[in-house]
Design an enzyme around this catalytic site. Structure first.
Site, mmCIF file in Angstrom:
data_model
loop_
_atom_site.group_PDB
_atom_site.id
_atom_site.type_symbol
_atom_site.label_atom_id
_atom_site.label_comp_id
_atom_site.label_asym_id
_atom_site.label_seq_id
_atom_site.Cartn_x
_atom_site.Cartn_y
_atom_site.Cartn_z
ATOM 1 N N HIS A 1 -4.715 10.559 5.501
ATOM 2 C CA HIS A 1 -3.640 9.777 6.114
ATOM 3 C C HIS A 1 -2.974 10.444 7.317
ATOM 4 O O HIS A 1 -2.250 9.774 8.071
ATOM 5 C CB HIS A 1 -2.577 9.395 5.081
ATOM 6 C CG HIS A 1 -2.060 10.529 4.245
ATOM 7 N ND1 HIS A 1 -1.443 11.651 4.770
ATOM 8 C CD2 HIS A 1 -2.063 10.702 2.895
ATOM 9 C CE1 HIS A 1 -1.080 12.455 3.798
ATOM 10 N NE2 HIS A 1 -1.451 11.915 2.642
ATOM 11 N N ASP B 1 0.855 -1.184 0.000
ATOM 12 C CA ASP B 1 0.000 0.000 0.000
ATOM 13 C C ASP B 1 0.893 1.236 0.000
ATOM 14 O O ASP B 1 2.042 1.195 0.466
ATOM 15 C CB ASP B 1 -0.921 0.018 1.224
ATOM 16 C CG ASP B 1 -1.928 1.160 1.156
ATOM 17 O OD1 ASP B 1 -2.663 1.238 0.160
ATOM 18 O OD2 ASP B 1 -1.969 1.975 2.096
ATOM 19 N N ASP C 1 -2.396 -0.531 6.650
ATOM 20 C CA ASP C 1 -3.358 -0.970 5.635
ATOM 21 C C ASP C 1 -2.880 -2.223 4.908
ATOM 22 O O ASP C 1 -3.691 -3.080 4.538
ATOM 23 C CB ASP C 1 -3.614 0.146 4.618
ATOM 24 C CG ASP C 1 -4.536 1.232 5.179
ATOM 25 O OD1 ASP C 1 -4.912 1.132 6.354
ATOM 26 O OD2 ASP C 1 -4.855 2.181 4.441
ATOM 27 N N GLU D 1 0.816 5.772 0.464
ATOM 28 C CA GLU D 1 0.115 7.032 0.711
ATOM 29 C C GLU D 1 0.812 8.099 -0.122
ATOM 30 O O GLU D 1 2.021 8.021 -0.370
ATOM 31 C CB GLU D 1 0.132 7.403 2.194
ATOM 32 C CG GLU D 1 -0.535 6.389 3.108
ATOM 33 C CD GLU D 1 -2.011 6.180 2.835
ATOM 34 O OE1 GLU D 1 -2.643 7.073 2.212
ATOM 35 O OE2 GLU D 1 -2.538 5.136 3.243
ATOM 36 N N HIS E 1 -5.756 6.352 7.393
ATOM 37 C CA HIS E 1 -5.047 5.468 6.478
ATOM 38 C C HIS E 1 -3.560 5.509 6.800
ATOM 39 O O HIS E 1 -3.011 6.559 7.130
ATOM 40 C CB HIS E 1 -5.259 5.914 5.028
ATOM 41 C CG HIS E 1 -6.635 5.657 4.518
ATOM 42 N ND1 HIS E 1 -6.882 4.989 3.338
ATOM 43 C CD2 HIS E 1 -7.851 5.970 5.024
ATOM 44 C CE1 HIS E 1 -8.193 4.916 3.142
ATOM 45 N NE2 HIS E 1 -8.793 5.516 4.148
#
Length: 254
Positions: free
Chosen positions: A64, A14, A166, A16, A161
């Site tokens: 986030h 994942d 995640d 960000e 997040h």
């Protein structure tokens, strides 16, 4: 380049970012990956925060919580690119909404001039859990939070997040989504004329010595019970064979 061992080694990934889309000059600010081998988390992971050399959109920070001030002094992607590449190379990447993350990762390699790595799918295969969820649950919400609720995965610590958190949650969701048995076919059953629809011939083996009975250990039974709990939560009812077993026990005790 031929990708090796994609069925054995999976990297749940994942990212960000400073915002979206990538074509507006947005950058990756966090990468989180966890490793699965043989459907088990190995404990190996890759996690880094990155200095993007630009400000993040307010909307992205709201998602986030990673501020521009926090990223001051963090490494730039060029400093971790080789380590990241070696960690994911040859694996199957498991990503929720893969097009987003893959596009940003490819862009980061392009920005530092590593043109041989600007298509990560050359070195890895990609499994998109969002596409998988939409196929299995058409017309329903298939966000990561929605899948956690559907499959009984604990995401109570996910207030914002975060790439590493995640990826860990997505690993649990992926294992829950793919944990059920989908076919009883064995290798070789579909060879020859007729394919999967051709009935198998059953042959009895005469004078066969029965093999030993290997009973499940306490830890294996505990894992089985935990898995059945997840299945029950996902389906909203116990498995059919569990219901039949309970009915039989009730009839015997009556």
């Amino acid at each position: 380049m031929t990708v090796q061992n994609t069925l054995e080694r999976k990297i749940v990934l994942d990212t960000e970012t400073t915002g979206m889309p990538v074509t507006d000059g947005h950058r990756v600010i966090e990468i989180g990956c966890v490793e699965l081998i043989g459907r088990r988390l190995t404990g190996r992971h890759f996690h880094v925060y990155l200095q993007p050399d630009r400000e993040s959109d307010e909307g992205a920070i709201g998602v986030h919580g990673i501020t521009d001030e926090f990223l001051i002094g963090k490494p730039r992607f060029a400093e971790v690119a080789d380590e990241f590449f070696e960690f994911v190379k040859g694996a199957q990447l498991v990503i929720h909404n893969a097009a987003f993350d893959v596009g940003f990762i490819n862009n980061e390699f392009a920005l530092i001039g590593q043109t041989d790595r600007t298509d990560i799918t050359t070195y890895c295969t990609v499994l998109d859990t969002l596409a998988m969820a939409r196929e299995r649950h058409p017309g329903q919400r298939n966000s990561l939070d929605a899948l956690c609720k559907r499959y009984g995965v604990d995401n109570s610590g996910r207030e914002l997040h975060g790439a590493l958190l995640d990826s860990e949650i997505l690993a649990d969701v992926y294992l829950a989504m793919t944990g059920g048995q989908t076919t009883l076919s064995l290798a070789g059953n579909n060879d020859g004329e007729g394919g999967a629809d051709r009935p198998s011939e059953v042959r009895r083996i005469a004078n066969r010595t029965p093999g030993p009975i290997i009973r499940a250990s306490d830890s294996e039974m505990a894992e089985h019970e935990a898995r059945m709990t997840v299945i029950t939560k996902s389906a909203g009812a116990p498995a059919l064979w569990v219901q039949l077993l309970e009915a039989r026990q009730q009839a015997t005790s009556a």
